[in-house]
Design an enzyme around this catalytic site. Structure first.
Site, PDB file in Angstrom:
ATOM      1  N   ARG A 146      82.486 -18.535 -30.563  1.00 47.98           N
ATOM      2  CA  ARG A 146      83.094 -18.811 -31.868  1.00 47.98           C
ATOM      3  C   ARG A 146      84.007 -17.680 -32.328  1.00 47.98           C
ATOM      4  O   ARG A 146      83.706 -16.951 -33.271  1.00 47.98           O
ATOM      5  CB  ARG A 146      82.021 -19.081 -32.933  1.00 47.98           C
TER       6      ARG A 146
ATOM      7  N   ASP B  93      72.746 -16.168 -37.800  1.00 49.09           N
ATOM      8  CA  ASP B  93      73.764 -17.195 -37.594  1.00 49.09           C
ATOM      9  C   ASP B  93      75.146 -16.542 -37.598  1.00 49.09           C
ATOM     10  O   ASP B  93      75.339 -15.515 -36.957  1.00 49.09           O
ATOM     11  CB  ASP B  93      73.621 -18.282 -38.664  1.00 49.09           C
TER      12      ASP B  93
END
Length: 441
Positions: A338, A282
């Site tokens: 991101r 992640d």
């Protein structure tokens, strides 16, 4: 040789305090001094020379200059190395070296030093050996006294440490010192690292070798976790959960099963600096759940997927009024998304980062306010997005960015003002600065 700006890394290893100043035209042995104008003449000064990281073949040093005499409008600090050291890069000054002799001249933002004022410069170098034992400032030898009051020894200043290079939101709310007030311990195993991170007292934790962690591992308040050269954490991650005053530096993270670094549950005053992140499940660095006053600087994200999330979810509205984070001089190197993806935080400051071959750079959502400033975007499909996926739009203000083979930067609305001082590099120079300085040793 001359050297431009780069940022330091590391924690205190050794210190040579030198109190400077006084005699009228004394200079270092064997060095020539060029006369300066009257406004630059030094009346007194003190210097504190700190080696903040030393890995044998190289080192990082911080040099704190305090003006104990009359005000200066510009300055030049000179010294001689005694062990064959060679400067390879520096920050907050322009460096010239000829043989063992070094001169460091002020840059635009730190040339003026009023009486009692101080500034910190620093550099990275090769070699080792004895620290310098003599300095001159504007041609005046340094001993710490003011010639107008020979009996006054001057103030050597605070001991310094890693905060000398700290910029951004982590300087606010009382500042970020990590474990600087505690002792230093060295660890080379998972059990020793976890035990040290969870101690209640301030601590500087030096990590060596490769440490295999399982799951997310709590970091207590007042900790500095710094890698010796080549230190690596794999398999698991660090959980900065509901704590204050944490510094994480000079580590390589790989193959994390959840997040590499997770900052959450109202953690404040966190500095994540000079790390390398490869790939994992992640986020490389996720910041969420009312955390605040964080700086993420000089990291290298090498192929990461979900790189840096800021804000837990669209429904976690408690994040409003928090999530004030600075991202600067990071290298997003083929990482996908991101960089960061932002919810709610305002202002979030994204400056002087190098983006290369990314799906998108910054996304501002859920009413966030992001200042995107002085970044270098190369081969980035969407450098900055207003809104993303199903999240409501946020605001973006963009200025002085440099685009190469990239799409347009989306902008909307306004962003709250930045409260701290900073000196951004020119966007066109960011690629060379960041690629030569970001990441772990």
């Amino acid at each position: 040789m001359s050297f431009g700006n780069r940022a330091p890394r590391g924690v205190l290893r050794r210190r040579t305090p030198l109190l400077l100043a006084g005699a009228a035209l004394a200079a270092l042995a064997g060095s020539a001094v060029t006369p300066l104008n009257a406004s630059a003449a030094a009346a007194g000064c003190s210097v504190e020379y700190d080696v903040t990281n030393d890995w044998g073949s190289g080192f990082v040093a911080s040099v704190k200059i305090t003006n104990t005499g009359a005000a200066l409008s510009n300055w030049e600090l000179e010294w001689d190395f005694a062990g064959g050291q060679q400067i390879t890069g520096g920050w907050n000054a322009t460096y010239d070296q000829s043989g063992s002799h070094v001169s460091a001249t002020n840059v635009s933002h730190n040339g003026t030093l009023s009486s009692g004022a101080e500034t910190t410069i620093g550099f990275q170098g090769t070699g080792g050996g004895a620290d310098p034992t003599a300095f001159t400032l504007n041609g005046v030898t340094c001993d710490g006294s003011d010639p107008g009051d020979p009996g006054d020894p001057g103030d050597p200043g605070d001991p310094g440490g890693p905060t000398a290079s700290l910029v951004g939101w982590a300087t606010q709310n009382g500042g970020t010192n990590g474990g600087a007030e505690g002792q230093t311990v060295s660890v080379s195993s998972a059990s020793a690292l976890v035990s040290a991170m969870q101690r209640s007292d301030p601590l500087v934790i030096r990590v060596s070798g490769t440490i295999n962690l399982s799951g997310m591992n709590d970091v207590a308040s007042n900790k500095t976790i710094i890698g010796a050269g080549g230190a690596r954490i794999t398999g698991g991650g660090l959980d900065v959960d509901g704590v204050r005053d944490v510094i994480i530096q000079n580590l390589t993270f790989s193959n994390w099963a959840d997040d590499a670094i997770n900052v959450q549950e109202g953690s404040t005053n966190v500095w994540i600096d000079h790390n390398t992140f490869t790939t994992g499940y992640d986020g490389a660095v996720d910041i969420k759940r009312e955390s605040d006053f964080v700086t993420v600087s000089w990291n290298h994200l090498d192929g990461s997927g979900k790189s840096m999330l800021l804000g837990h979810s669209d429904g976690h509205t408690a994040d409003r009024g928090h999530l004030r984070v600075t991202y600067h001089h990071n290298w997003f190197d083929g990482s996908q998304t991101r960089h960061p993806r932002v919810r709610f935080g305002d202002p979030v400051h994204v400056f002087n980062n190098y983006y290369y071959d990314n799906e998108y750079g910054v996304a501002s959502t859920m009413g966030a306010g992001v200042l995107v400033e002085g970044n270098y975007f190369e081969n980035v499909e969407d450098p900055a997005l207003v809104g993303y996926a199903s999240s409501d739009d946020g605001d973006i203000v963009a200025r002085n960015n440099h685009l190469v083979g990239s799409g347009a930067i989306e902008t909307a609305g306004s962003v709250n003002s930045i409260p701290y001082s900073y000196s951004p590099d020119s966007a066109t120079s960011v690629k060379s600065i960041v690629t030569s300085g970001a990441g772990a040793d």
